[in-house]
Design a protein around this motif. Structure first.
Motif, PDB file in Angstrom:
ATOM      1  N   ILE A 212      -6.993   1.004  -8.123  1.00  0.00           N
ATOM      2  CA  ILE A 212      -6.737   0.038  -7.063  1.00  0.00           C
ATOM      3  C   ILE A 212      -5.270  -0.386  -7.049  1.00  0.00           C
ATOM      4  N   LEU A 213      -4.694  -0.631  -8.223  1.00  0.00           N
ATOM      5  CA  LEU A 213      -3.295  -1.064  -8.283  1.00  0.00           C
ATOM      6  C   LEU A 213      -2.354   0.014  -7.766  1.00  0.00           C
ATOM      7  N   GLN A 214      -2.652   1.259  -8.054  1.00  0.00           N
ATOM      8  CA  GLN A 214      -1.810   2.341  -7.563  1.00  0.00           C
ATOM      9  C   GLN A 214      -1.777   2.344  -6.036  1.00  0.00           C
ATOM     10  N   ARG A 215      -2.938   2.151  -5.425  1.00  0.00           N
ATOM     11  CA  ARG A 215      -2.993   2.140  -3.962  1.00  0.00           C
ATOM     12  C   ARG A 215      -2.266   0.927  -3.388  1.00  0.00           C
ATOM     13  N   ILE A 216      -2.431  -0.233  -4.019  1.00  0.00           N
ATOM     14  CA  ILE A 216      -1.772  -1.452  -3.553  1.00  0.00           C
ATOM     15  C   ILE A 216      -0.259  -1.298  -3.628  1.00  0.00           C
ATOM     16  N   HIS A 217       0.240  -0.760  -4.741  1.00  0.00           N
ATOM     17  CA  HIS A 217       1.686  -0.601  -4.914  1.00  0.00           C
ATOM     18  C   HIS A 217       2.259   0.401  -3.913  1.00  0.00           C
ATOM     19  N   GLN A 218       1.496   1.425  -3.564  1.00  0.00           N
ATOM     20  CA  GLN A 218       1.970   2.420  -2.605  1.00  0.00           C
ATOM     21  C   GLN A 218       2.107   1.836  -1.203  1.00  0.00           C
ATOM     22  N   GLU A 219       1.413   0.744  -0.940  1.00  0.00           N
ATOM     23  CA  GLU A 219       1.386   0.164   0.401  1.00  0.00           C
ATOM     24  C   GLU A 219       2.317  -1.031   0.573  1.00  0.00           C
ATOM     25  N   ILE A 220       3.111  -1.372  -0.428  1.00  0.00           N
ATOM     26  CA  ILE A 220       3.997  -2.533  -0.321  1.00  0.00           C
ATOM     27  C   ILE A 220       4.941  -2.353   0.867  1.00  0.00           C
ATOM     28  N   GLY A 221       4.962  -3.332   1.743  1.00  0.00           N
ATOM     29  CA  GLY A 221       5.830  -3.288   2.911  1.00  0.00           C
ATOM     30  C   GLY A 221       5.245  -2.528   4.078  1.00  0.00           C
ATOM     31  N   ALA A 222       4.086  -1.914   3.908  1.00  0.00           N
ATOM     32  CA  ALA A 222       3.425  -1.174   4.981  1.00  0.00           C
ATOM     33  C   ALA A 222       2.103  -1.852   5.329  1.00  0.00           C
ATOM     34  N   GLU A 223       1.363  -1.251   6.232  1.00  0.00           N
ATOM     35  CA  GLU A 223       0.057  -1.810   6.607  1.00  0.00           C
ATOM     36  C   GLU A 223      -0.898  -1.673   5.422  1.00  0.00           C
ATOM     37  N   ASN A 224      -1.560  -2.787   5.096  1.00  0.00           N
ATOM     38  CA  ASN A 224      -2.431  -2.797   3.921  1.00  0.00           C
ATOM     39  C   ASN A 224      -3.823  -2.253   4.222  1.00  0.00           C
ATOM     40  N   THR A 225      -4.374  -1.536   3.257  1.00  0.00           N
ATOM     41  CA  THR A 225      -5.767  -1.129   3.341  1.00  0.00           C
ATOM     42  C   THR A 225      -6.647  -2.375   3.315  1.00  0.00           C
ATOM     43  N   LYS A 226      -7.669  -2.396   4.131  1.00  0.00           N
ATOM     44  CA  LYS A 226      -8.559  -3.552   4.157  1.00  0.00           C
ATOM     45  C   LYS A 226      -9.270  -3.706   2.815  1.00  0.00           C
ATOM     46  N   ARG A 227      -9.559  -4.944   2.481  1.00  0.00           N
ATOM     47  CA  ARG A 227     -10.239  -5.228   1.217  1.00  0.00           C
ATOM     48  C   ARG A 227     -11.564  -4.485   1.140  1.00  0.00           C
ATOM     49  N   SER A 228     -12.277  -4.390   2.245  1.00  0.00           N
ATOM     50  CA  SER A 228     -13.574  -3.709   2.252  1.00  0.00           C
ATOM     51  C   SER A 228     -13.430  -2.234   1.891  1.00  0.00           C
ATOM     52  N   GLU A 229     -12.315  -1.610   2.309  1.00  0.00           N
ATOM     53  CA  GLU A 229     -12.097  -0.204   1.990  1.00  0.00           C
ATOM     54  C   GLU A 229     -11.759  -0.030   0.506  1.00  0.00           C
TER      55      GLU A 229
ATOM     56  N   ARG B 282      -4.930 -11.193  -2.082  1.00  0.00           N
ATOM     57  CA  ARG B 282      -3.898 -11.596  -1.114  1.00  0.00           C
ATOM     58  C   ARG B 282      -2.661 -12.143  -1.821  1.00  0.00           C
ATOM     59  N   SER B 283      -2.855 -12.945  -2.857  1.00  0.00           N
ATOM     60  CA  SER B 283      -1.727 -13.523  -3.593  1.00  0.00           C
ATOM     61  C   SER B 283      -0.927 -12.448  -4.310  1.00  0.00           C
ATOM     62  N   TYR B 284      -1.629 -11.478  -4.872  1.00  0.00           N
ATOM     63  CA  TYR B 284      -0.923 -10.407  -5.581  1.00  0.00           C
ATOM     64  C   TYR B 284      -0.089  -9.566  -4.627  1.00  0.00           C
ATOM     65  N   ARG B 285      -0.640  -9.262  -3.470  1.00  0.00           N
ATOM     66  CA  ARG B 285       0.115  -8.498  -2.481  1.00  0.00           C
ATOM     67  C   ARG B 285       1.350  -9.272  -2.017  1.00  0.00           C
ATOM     68  N   LYS B 286       1.199 -10.571  -1.826  1.00  0.00           N
ATOM     69  CA  LYS B 286       2.332 -11.398  -1.391  1.00  0.00           C
ATOM     70  C   LYS B 286       3.423 -11.409  -2.457  1.00  0.00           C
ATOM     71  N   TRP B 287       3.020 -11.479  -3.721  1.00  0.00           N
ATOM     72  CA  TRP B 287       3.983 -11.459  -4.826  1.00  0.00           C
ATOM     73  C   TRP B 287       4.762 -10.145  -4.849  1.00  0.00           C
ATOM     74  N   LEU B 288       4.081  -9.014  -4.663  1.00  0.00           N
ATOM     75  CA  LEU B 288       4.753  -7.719  -4.670  1.00  0.00           C
ATOM     76  C   LEU B 288       5.724  -7.597  -3.495  1.00  0.00           C
ATOM     77  N   ARG B 289       5.347  -8.114  -2.322  1.00  0.00           N
ATOM     78  CA  ARG B 289       6.244  -8.080  -1.166  1.00  0.00           C
ATOM     79  C   ARG B 289       7.486  -8.932  -1.415  1.00  0.00           C
ATOM     80  N   LEU B 290       7.284 -10.067  -2.055  1.00  0.00           N
ATOM     81  CA  LEU B 290       8.404 -10.955  -2.344  1.00  0.00           C
ATOM     82  C   LEU B 290       9.404 -10.279  -3.284  1.00  0.00           C
TER      83      LEU B 290
END
Length: 260
Positions: free
Chosen positions: A154-171, A196-204
């Motif tokens: 999951i973390l690998q996918r989240i990190h790959q999407e930083i700054g782009a459109e995020n995969t939905k939580r359900s997916e 949501r908080s983790y994604r915001k932190w990575l974007r920051l």
């Protein structure tokens, strides 16, 4: 040592050096004005000069070295010091927490760890160097607790999407065969924070690095996926207790820090 207090006047400016690596960062310098804030990284603060003070829930901590868990509100007043920031999802952060009695509470950092950080600082020429010193130290003393292997996926996918459109939580939930609601609880259990908080932190962090590498605040905000510069500034203030234009002009990237 904690003591109860109200406020401590501080009018100094921020200045210092910053190094950023994957899941790890450090700051060497002096704090200036800052409000109570909470960021999604574990923080180790080590005195390099005069005593430092940290305020948490109406209590003032004065010590040579302090640990602040991710997500805990605090305000820091410190002359020249070393702050190390560890992504709580990283193996290094888990190894660090294994050495603490109560890793969810603000506390005095063990003397042997504080001494190690000071010594490592004199040997490191970049954030990567300091990061590797830390990895070697904690690996030598104790191996980190094993995480759920699904978290790495999951973390690998989240990190790959930083700054782009995020995969939905359900997916994301479907990817590891969990329901949407169960995934939310599982992610919080594994990382200590909501998705949501983790994604915001990575974007920051992405925007932060972009500005230090020469981008304008508005370009950095858009690159990191913030709706506008105001959204970026509000998030920055909430997580660092200071506005970007007050902090960033007096910071320099330490030679060899990550540029991507």
């Amino acid at each position: 040592m904690p003591t109860h207090t109200s406020k401590l006047a501080d009018t100094r400016l921020w200045f210092g050096e910053l190094g950023i690596d994957v899941g790890f960062a450090f700051f060497i310098g002096q704090t200036g004005d800052n409000q109570s804030h909470a960021h999604w990284a574990h923080q180790c603060i080590v005195r390099l000069d005069q005593p430092l003070s940290l305020f948490n829930a109406g209590v003032r901590f004065q010590d040579d070295a302090i640990f602040v868990p991710a997500g805990v509100e605090h305000r820091l007043i410190a002359p020249r010091h070393l702050s190390l920031f560890f992504d709580p999802t990283s193996r290094l952060a888990k190894a660090l927490c294994d050495h603490l009695n109560k890793p969810l509470s603000v506390q005095t950092l063990p003397q042997k760890i504080a001494d190690f950080f000071r010594a490592a600082l004199t040997q490191a020429n970049s954030s990567q160097d300091l990061h590797q010193h830390c990895l070697s130290y904690f690996k030598h003393h104790r191996m980190a607790s094993t995480s759920d292997p699904r978290l790495a996926i999951i973390l690998q996918r989240i990190h790959q999407e930083i700054g782009a459109e995020n995969t939905k939580r359900s997916e994301l939930a479907q990817q590891i065969a969990l329901s949407d609601s169960r995934f939310s609880h599982w992610f919080h259990e594994q990382t200590g924070m909501p998705l949501r908080s983790y994604r915001k932190w990575l974007r920051l962090i992405l925007a932060f690095k972009s500005i230090l590498n020469g981008s304008s605040a508005i370009d950095a905000a858009h690159l990191a996926g913030f709706s506008d510069q105001a959204h970026f500034s509000r998030t920055f203030m909430a997580m660092f207790g200071v506005s970007p234009h007050s902090l960033l002009p007096n910071l320099t990237l330490k030679n060899g820090s990550a540029k991507n």
